[in-house]
Design a protein around this motif. Structure first.
Motif, PDB file in Angstrom:
ATOM      1  N   LEU A   1       0.849  -1.184   0.000  1.00 57.77           N
ATOM      2  CA  LEU A   1       0.000   0.000   0.000  1.00 57.77           C
ATOM      3  C   LEU A   1       0.893   1.246   0.000  1.00 57.77           C
ATOM      4  CD1 LEU A   1      -2.947   1.080   0.221  1.00 57.77           C
ATOM      5  CD2 LEU A   1      -2.581   1.169   2.696  1.00 57.77           C
ATOM      6  N   VAL A   2       0.650   2.161  -0.946  1.00 60.51           N
ATOM      7  CA  VAL A   2       1.485   3.346  -1.095  1.00 60.51           C
ATOM      8  C   VAL A   2       0.594   4.584  -1.207  1.00 60.51           C
ATOM      9  CG1 VAL A   2       3.333   4.456  -2.416  1.00 60.51           C
ATOM     10  CG2 VAL A   2       3.197   1.954  -2.335  1.00 60.51           C
TER      11      VAL A   2
ATOM     12  N   GLY B   1      10.178   5.502   1.692  1.00 61.84           N
ATOM     13  CA  GLY B   1       9.660   5.982   0.416  1.00 61.84           C
ATOM     14  C   GLY B   1       9.628   4.854  -0.598  1.00 61.84           C
ATOM     15  N   VAL B   2       8.692   4.947  -1.537  1.00 61.67           N
ATOM     16  CA  VAL B   2       8.521   3.907  -2.554  1.00 61.67           C
ATOM     17  C   VAL B   2       8.531   4.562  -3.929  1.00 61.67           C
ATOM     18  CG1 VAL B   2       7.075   2.019  -3.386  1.00 61.67           C
ATOM     19  CG2 VAL B   2       7.068   2.606  -0.943  1.00 61.67           C
TER      20      VAL B   2
ATOM     21  N   LEU C   1       0.912  -1.680   4.925  1.00 66.34           N
ATOM     22  CA  LEU C   1      -0.021  -2.786   4.683  1.00 66.34           C
ATOM     23  C   LEU C   1       0.489  -3.559   3.480  1.00 66.34           C
ATOM     24  CD1 LEU C   1      -2.664  -3.607   6.131  1.00 66.34           C
ATOM     25  CD2 LEU C   1      -3.919  -2.390   4.348  1.00 66.34           C
ATOM     26  N   PHE C   2       0.636  -4.897   3.636  1.00 66.97           N
ATOM     27  CA  PHE C   2       1.288  -5.713   2.610  1.00 66.97           C
ATOM     28  C   PHE C   2       0.487  -6.991   2.357  1.00 66.97           C
ATOM     29  CE2 PHE C   2       4.271  -3.675   5.500  1.00 66.97           C
ATOM     30  CZ  PHE C   2       5.034  -2.881   4.654  1.00 66.97           C
TER      31      PHE C   2
ATOM     32  N   MET D   1      -0.372  -0.638  -4.479  1.00 60.90           N
ATOM     33  CA  MET D   1      -1.771  -0.239  -4.529  1.00 60.90           C
ATOM     34  C   MET D   1      -1.874   1.167  -3.952  1.00 60.90           C
ATOM     35  SD  MET D   1      -5.268  -1.857  -2.906  1.00 60.90           S
ATOM     36  CE  MET D   1      -5.394  -0.698  -1.531  1.00 60.90           C
ATOM     37  N   PRO D   2      -2.198   2.162  -4.758  1.00 62.66           N
ATOM     38  CA  PRO D   2      -2.311   3.533  -4.237  1.00 62.66           C
ATOM     39  C   PRO D   2      -3.494   3.675  -3.286  1.00 62.66           C
ATOM     40  CG  PRO D   2      -2.022   3.527  -6.635  1.00 62.66           C
ATOM     41  CD  PRO D   2      -2.321   2.113  -6.226  1.00 62.66           C
TER      42      PRO D   2
END
Length: 278
Positions: free
Chosen positions: A151-152, A168-169, A205-206, A244-245
């Protein structure tokens, strides 16, 4: 002799959704922990942090949680039992590593994985509260074998109050594939610098297959400190991690005293999060 065709690409497995989650509160004590009140028991608008966490996961479709404790385990277990009484269809397993546990967060996840008889599991964070729609959506993300989805949050250009541990991703232009994730990418956002294109905040969240635990196990053999980010980065370098944005949906992280004070002063929980259990 007839020739044999080359194996085709692995396709995402059909799934009705992940229903099992792992949460670990077994890590080195932080500034928010005290001898008598561990961080999961801090009060957020009259309810413990962990009760908010469990309720939102449950509302998002999680029906089985493996919860890992260590320091102050008895107090946390007591609160978990109270929560289970309110969430009557929630199956809750506790893994108690003991008050003298000297390991770290990533290793504790492996202890939880030993209790999971499934290939698909959600790793959630003990100090993050999520809108139930985020939980439901990430649990339904199709995953190929060995893949993982993170989750990003790309919703803000600049951030305030991010903890120093922010990861950061960096993703592909379509925001689907994760190319890199690290604290180095998070550091400019912690300082309030506008984020780079395709860079967001890892939201804790993964959606996982067993591959993440295989990587954690390999890293554990070195005997050196490592994080879940290290394991995810290894998978990302092989093209096995998607994002997943959040798309503007609510999530809260309570990680430092400064952040707790800032949130208490400026942010109220959404009304839907305040309603009774169930």
């Amino acid at each position: 002799m007839a020739g044999t065709s080359a194996p085709g690409p692995q396709l995402p497995r059909p799934t009705k959704g992940i229903t099992k989650a792992i949460i670990s509160a077994a890590s080195r004590p932080t500034a928010l922990d005290s001898r008598h009140r561990p961080k999961p028991l801090i009060d957020i608008e009259g309810t413990t942090l962990i009760s908010h966490v469990l309720r939102q996961l449950y509302r998002g479709g999680i029906t089985h949680i493996v919860f890992v404790v260590s320091h102050n385990g008895a107090a946390i277990i007591e609160e978990l039992e109270r929560c289970r009484g309110n969430l009557r269809n929630l199956e809750l397993e506790v893994v108690d590593l003991g008050k003298d546990y000297a390991g770290f967060y990533a290793v504790s996840l492996l202890k939880a994985w030993e209790c999971c008889a499934t290939d698909l599991v959600l790793i959630a964070t003990a100090d993050h509260i999520f809108d139930e729609s985020l939980v439901a959506d990430i649990c339904r993300v199709p995953l190929c074998p060995r893949e993982l989805c993170v989750l990003v949050d790309f919703s803000r250009e600049t951030w305030t109050g991010l903890p120093a541990t922010t990861v950061g991703v960096q993703c592909s232009e379509d925001l689907h594939k994760v190319c890199e994730l690290s604290r180095a990418l998070g550091e400019p956002m912690v300082k309030g610098v506008p984020r780079l294109p395709c860079v967001g905040v890892e939201a804790g969240l993964f959606a996982c297959t067993s591959s993440i635990f295989e990587r954690l196990s390999t890293l554990a053999k070195s005997g050196e400190y490592f994080t879940i980010t290290d394991a995810i980065q290894e998978l990302a370098s092989e093209g096995l991690v998607s994002s997943m944005p959040t798309r503007g949906r609510n999530w809260l992280a309570i990680e430092t005293i400064t952040e707790l004070q800032a949130r208490a002063a400026t942010i109220e929980l959404p009304n839907a999060w305040r309603t009774s259990f169930g």
